[in-house]
Write an enzyme that holds these catalytic residues in place. Structure first.
Site, PDB file in Angstrom:
ATOM      1  N   HIS A   1      71.721  50.622  79.227  1.00  0.00           N
ATOM      2  CA  HIS A   1      71.584  50.627  80.690  1.00  0.00           C
ATOM      3  C   HIS A   1      72.006  51.955  81.321  1.00  0.00           C
ATOM      4  O   HIS A   1      71.954  52.105  82.535  1.00  0.00           O
ATOM      5  CB  HIS A   1      72.439  49.494  81.266  1.00  0.00           C
ATOM      6  CG  HIS A   1      72.078  49.064  82.662  1.00  0.00           C
ATOM      7  ND1 HIS A   1      70.894  48.443  82.972  1.00  0.00           N
ATOM      8  CD2 HIS A   1      72.749  49.176  83.847  1.00  0.00           C
ATOM      9  CE1 HIS A   1      70.847  48.166  84.262  1.00  0.00           C
ATOM     10  NE2 HIS A   1      71.955  48.617  84.828  1.00  0.00           N
TER      11      HIS A   1
ATOM     12  N   SER B   1      68.421  49.787  88.160  1.00  0.00           N
ATOM     13  CA  SER B   1      69.229  48.580  88.214  1.00  0.00           C
ATOM     14  C   SER B   1      69.180  47.959  89.615  1.00  0.00           C
ATOM     15  O   SER B   1      68.106  47.570  90.065  1.00  0.00           O
ATOM     16  CB  SER B   1      70.661  48.912  87.770  1.00  0.00           C
ATOM     17  OG  SER B   1      71.407  47.744  87.533  1.00  0.00           O
TER      18      SER B   1
ATOM     19  N   ASP C   1      69.913  47.076  76.280  1.00  0.00           N
ATOM     20  CA  ASP C   1      70.615  47.017  77.564  1.00  0.00           C
ATOM     21  C   ASP C   1      71.571  45.830  77.563  1.00  0.00           C
ATOM     22  O   ASP C   1      71.171  44.690  77.318  1.00  0.00           O
ATOM     23  CB  ASP C   1      69.587  46.867  78.690  1.00  0.00           C
ATOM     24  CG  ASP C   1      70.156  47.080  80.077  1.00  0.00           C
ATOM     25  OD1 ASP C   1      71.220  46.509  80.374  1.00  0.00           O
ATOM     26  OD2 ASP C   1      69.515  47.800  80.871  1.00  0.00           O
TER      27      ASP C   1
END
EC number: 3.1.2.12
Length: 282
Positions: free
Chosen positions: A260, A150, A227
């Site tokens: 995620h 991320s 995600d």
């Protein structure tokens, strides 16, 4: 370059240690962690991968949650994990939101007051932490890779593209590939770098590729199609298009059903260690 040992644990055929030190770059006490596979020594240093975690995380998160240690031990690769921002800088508002300030350093050097005094994670990642760990642990700085998730995926891509001689291998999970064009990045860049978008380009992987920065190895990126941040914040198609135009070798894998979280990372972390080992362990 003194360090303080906070804790050590035998794990997966190696030793996991948590440390702190006074950081010249940050002007504060900084924390990091190192996993060393058994058998590494000054006479037989091992390759190393630096791990950059995402928003709200610490130096512990990736090592605890990613299930990477057993594979690092198998490949005889050291892992170094850093915190995601300075801590205790005393900047007004630094603890007000999850995506800016504490836990959200974006792995760059802030140029705007009051952040510029301590929020210098770019220099810390690029220079200070590698020098520190290579002085204290038997790791081979000539065989150094970088990986992130991320916000950390953003950091890994940017640092590798800007200094491919320093980072010999690179991969990312669900990275913020074009931060100059998404809310997380716009907020962070405005606060840390100021409103002039021209100054943002050096901290955006998509824009770096468009400007001709490439890495000599293949970049591996994994992205979950479920995600929750995919469309609003991550937008991996920008990286894909820029890599194609720049001639950058890129493997971007999309995984149906994956989100995620670190459950996603656990599912594919072995592939990333294998990717790095193929480059670093030659």
């Amino acid at each position: 370059m003194a360090i303080t040992t906070r804790a050590t644990h035998a794990c997966c055929g190696g030793t996991l240690g948590f440390y702190s030190h006074p950081s010249d770059s940050l002007g504060l006490e900084a924390r990091f962690a190192v996993f060393m596979p058994d058998g590494a020594s000054a006479g037989a240093p091992v390759p190393v991968i630096h791990l950059l975690a995402g928003l709200t995380c610490t130096e512990e998160t990736f090592l605890i949650k990613a299930n990477a240690l057993r594979f690092a031990a198998e490949y005889r690769i050291a892992l170094v994990a850093t915190d995601t921002s300075p801590r205790g800088a005393g900047v007004a508002g630094e603890d007000d939101s999850y995506d800016f300030g504490s836990g959200a350093g974006f792995y760059l050097d802030a140029t705007q007051a009051p952040w510029s005094t301590h929020y210098r994670m770019g220099t810390y990642i690029a220079e200070e932490l590698p020098a520190l760990t290579e002085a204290h642990f038997p790791v081979d700085g000539a065989r150094r890779g970088i990986m992130g998730h991320s916000m950390g995926g953003h950091g890994a891509l940017v640092h590798a593209l800007r200094a491919p001689d320093r980072w010999k291998s690179v991969s990312a999970f669900a990275p913020i590939v074009h931060p100059a064009a998404v809310p997380w990045g716009e907020k962070a860049f405005t606060g840390y770098l100021g409103p002039d978008r021209a100054t943002w380009a050096a901290h955006d992987a998509t824009l770096l590729l468009r400007a001709g920065h490439t890495h000599p190895t293949t970049i591996l990126v994994d992205q979950g199609d479920a995600d929750q941040f995919l469309d609003a914040q991550l937008q991996p198609w920008h990286l894909e298009e820029a890599a194609r135009a720049a001639g950058q070798k890129l493997i971007l894998r999309r995984h149906p059903g994956y989100d995620h979280s670190y459950w996603f990372i656990q599912s594919f972390i072995q592939d990333h260690l294998t990717h790095h080992a193929a480059i670093l362990c030659r």
